[in-house]
Design a protein around this motif. Structure first.
Motif, PDB file in Angstrom:
ATOM      1  N   THR A 250      14.118 -25.178  13.969  1.00  0.00           N
ATOM      2  CA  THR A 250      15.733 -25.228  14.020  1.00  0.00           C
ATOM      3  C   THR A 250      15.930 -23.775  14.908  1.00  0.00           C
ATOM      4  N   PRO A 251      16.190 -24.129  16.248  1.00  0.00           N
ATOM      5  CA  PRO A 251      16.315 -22.835  16.994  1.00  0.00           C
ATOM      6  C   PRO A 251      17.513 -22.351  17.420  1.00  0.00           C
ATOM      7  N   PHE A 252      18.566 -22.723  16.692  1.00  0.00           N
ATOM      8  CA  PHE A 252      20.066 -22.538  17.019  1.00  0.00           C
ATOM      9  C   PHE A 252      20.007 -20.832  17.040  1.00  0.00           C
ATOM     10  N   LEU A 253      19.439 -20.215  16.027  1.00  0.00           N
ATOM     11  CA  LEU A 253      19.947 -18.705  16.033  1.00  0.00           C
ATOM     12  C   LEU A 253      18.529 -18.077  16.395  1.00  0.00           C
ATOM     13  N   GLU A 254      17.774 -18.545  17.332  1.00  0.00           N
ATOM     14  CA  GLU A 254      16.616 -18.024  17.702  1.00  0.00           C
ATOM     15  C   GLU A 254      16.963 -17.043  18.873  1.00  0.00           C
ATOM     16  N   LYS A 255      16.269 -16.027  18.845  1.00  0.00           N
ATOM     17  CA  LYS A 255      16.475 -15.016  19.881  1.00  0.00           C
ATOM     18  C   LYS A 255      15.560 -15.350  21.198  1.00  0.00           C
ATOM     19  N   VAL A 256      15.776 -14.846  22.373  1.00  0.00           N
ATOM     20  CA  VAL A 256      14.934 -15.204  23.478  1.00  0.00           C
ATOM     21  C   VAL A 256      14.821 -13.912  24.404  1.00  0.00           C
ATOM     22  N   ALA A 257      13.359 -13.590  24.538  1.00  0.00           N
ATOM     23  CA  ALA A 257      13.212 -12.205  25.230  1.00  0.00           C
ATOM     24  C   ALA A 257      13.466 -12.572  26.823  1.00  0.00           C
ATOM     25  N   ALA A 258      13.658 -11.377  27.422  1.00  0.00           N
ATOM     26  CA  ALA A 258      13.542 -11.513  28.988  1.00  0.00           C
ATOM     27  C   ALA A 258      12.357 -12.122  29.624  1.00  0.00           C
ATOM     28  N   THR A 259      11.121 -12.066  28.611  1.00  0.00           N
ATOM     29  CA  THR A 259       9.951 -12.700  29.214  1.00  0.00           C
ATOM     30  C   THR A 259       9.469 -14.037  28.600  1.00  0.00           C
TER      31      THR A 259
ATOM     32  N   THR B 191      13.445 -23.013  35.848  1.00  0.00           N
ATOM     33  CA  THR B 191      14.896 -22.357  36.153  1.00  0.00           C
ATOM     34  C   THR B 191      14.438 -21.111  35.494  1.00  0.00           C
ATOM     35  N   ARG B 192      15.077 -19.931  36.049  1.00  0.00           N
ATOM     36  CA  ARG B 192      15.319 -18.633  35.239  1.00  0.00           C
ATOM     37  C   ARG B 192      16.788 -18.586  34.555  1.00  0.00           C
ATOM     38  N   VAL B 193      16.759 -18.050  33.521  1.00  0.00           N
ATOM     39  CA  VAL B 193      18.147 -17.954  32.813  1.00  0.00           C
ATOM     40  C   VAL B 193      18.360 -16.651  32.380  1.00  0.00           C
ATOM     41  N   ASP B 194      19.414 -15.876  32.341  1.00  0.00           N
ATOM     42  CA  ASP B 194      19.729 -14.721  31.819  1.00  0.00           C
ATOM     43  C   ASP B 194      20.672 -14.950  30.527  1.00  0.00           C
ATOM     44  N   ALA B 195      19.807 -14.949  29.311  1.00  0.00           N
ATOM     45  CA  ALA B 195      20.355 -15.308  28.038  1.00  0.00           C
ATOM     46  C   ALA B 195      19.615 -14.501  26.795  1.00  0.00           C
ATOM     47  N   GLU B 196      20.085 -14.364  26.126  1.00  0.00           N
ATOM     48  CA  GLU B 196      19.565 -13.423  24.748  1.00  0.00           C
ATOM     49  C   GLU B 196      19.249 -14.578  23.543  1.00  0.00           C
ATOM     50  N   GLY B 197      19.984 -15.592  23.652  1.00  0.00           N
ATOM     51  CA  GLY B 197      19.518 -16.641  22.494  1.00  0.00           C
ATOM     52  C   GLY B 197      19.494 -17.980  22.832  1.00  0.00           C
ATOM     53  N   PHE B 198      18.978 -19.163  21.995  1.00  0.00           N
ATOM     54  CA  PHE B 198      18.709 -20.290  22.437  1.00  0.00           C
ATOM     55  C   PHE B 198      19.886 -21.074  22.785  1.00  0.00           C
ATOM     56  N   LYS B 199      21.228 -20.469  21.940  1.00  0.00           N
ATOM     57  CA  LYS B 199      22.430 -21.525  22.404  1.00  0.00           C
ATOM     58  C   LYS B 199      22.939 -21.064  23.664  1.00  0.00           C
ATOM     59  N   ASP B 200      22.791 -19.646  23.926  1.00  0.00           N
ATOM     60  CA  ASP B 200      23.059 -19.336  25.417  1.00  0.00           C
ATOM     61  C   ASP B 200      22.255 -19.943  26.314  1.00  0.00           C
ATOM     62  N   ILE B 201      20.981 -20.209  26.306  1.00  0.00           N
ATOM     63  CA  ILE B 201      20.283 -20.904  27.273  1.00  0.00           C
ATOM     64  C   ILE B 201      20.916 -22.243  27.343  1.00  0.00           C
ATOM     65  N   VAL B 202      21.053 -22.891  26.389  1.00  0.00           N
ATOM     66  CA  VAL B 202      21.655 -24.353  26.395  1.00  0.00           C
ATOM     67  C   VAL B 202      22.885 -24.528  27.238  1.00  0.00           C
TER      68      VAL B 202
END
Length: 80
Positions: free
Chosen positions: A59-68, A19-30
């Protein structure tokens, strides 16, 4: 939008491979995917192994996630 790839076990719960998600961080994705798929519980996702762009993050809790980014959720494997 980041792509979330589900393991074969999670595909049984989501009915989808990804799926595709619009999130900037790991916690937002979850939060987003647990809201999107009622069978995926937030707390269980937080306990899973995660790979972001091919790198396993312990420890991905504060990990940033790029749009790609490509994010994989996997059940942890215990050794013995």
């Amino acid at each position: 939008m980041a792509i979330v790839i589900f393991s074969s076990e999670l595909q049984k719960l989501t009915g989808e491979e990804q799926t595709r998600v619009d999130a900037e961080g790991f916690k937002d994705i979850v939060t987003e995917i647990s809201n999107q798929y009622s069978a995926l519980e937030h707390d269980e996702l937080m306990k899973m192994a995660v790979a972001i762009d091919g790198e396993i993050i312990h420890t991905p809790f504060l990990e940033k996630v790029a749009a790609t980014s490509e994010v994989h959720f996997l059940y942890r494997i215990s050794g013995g």
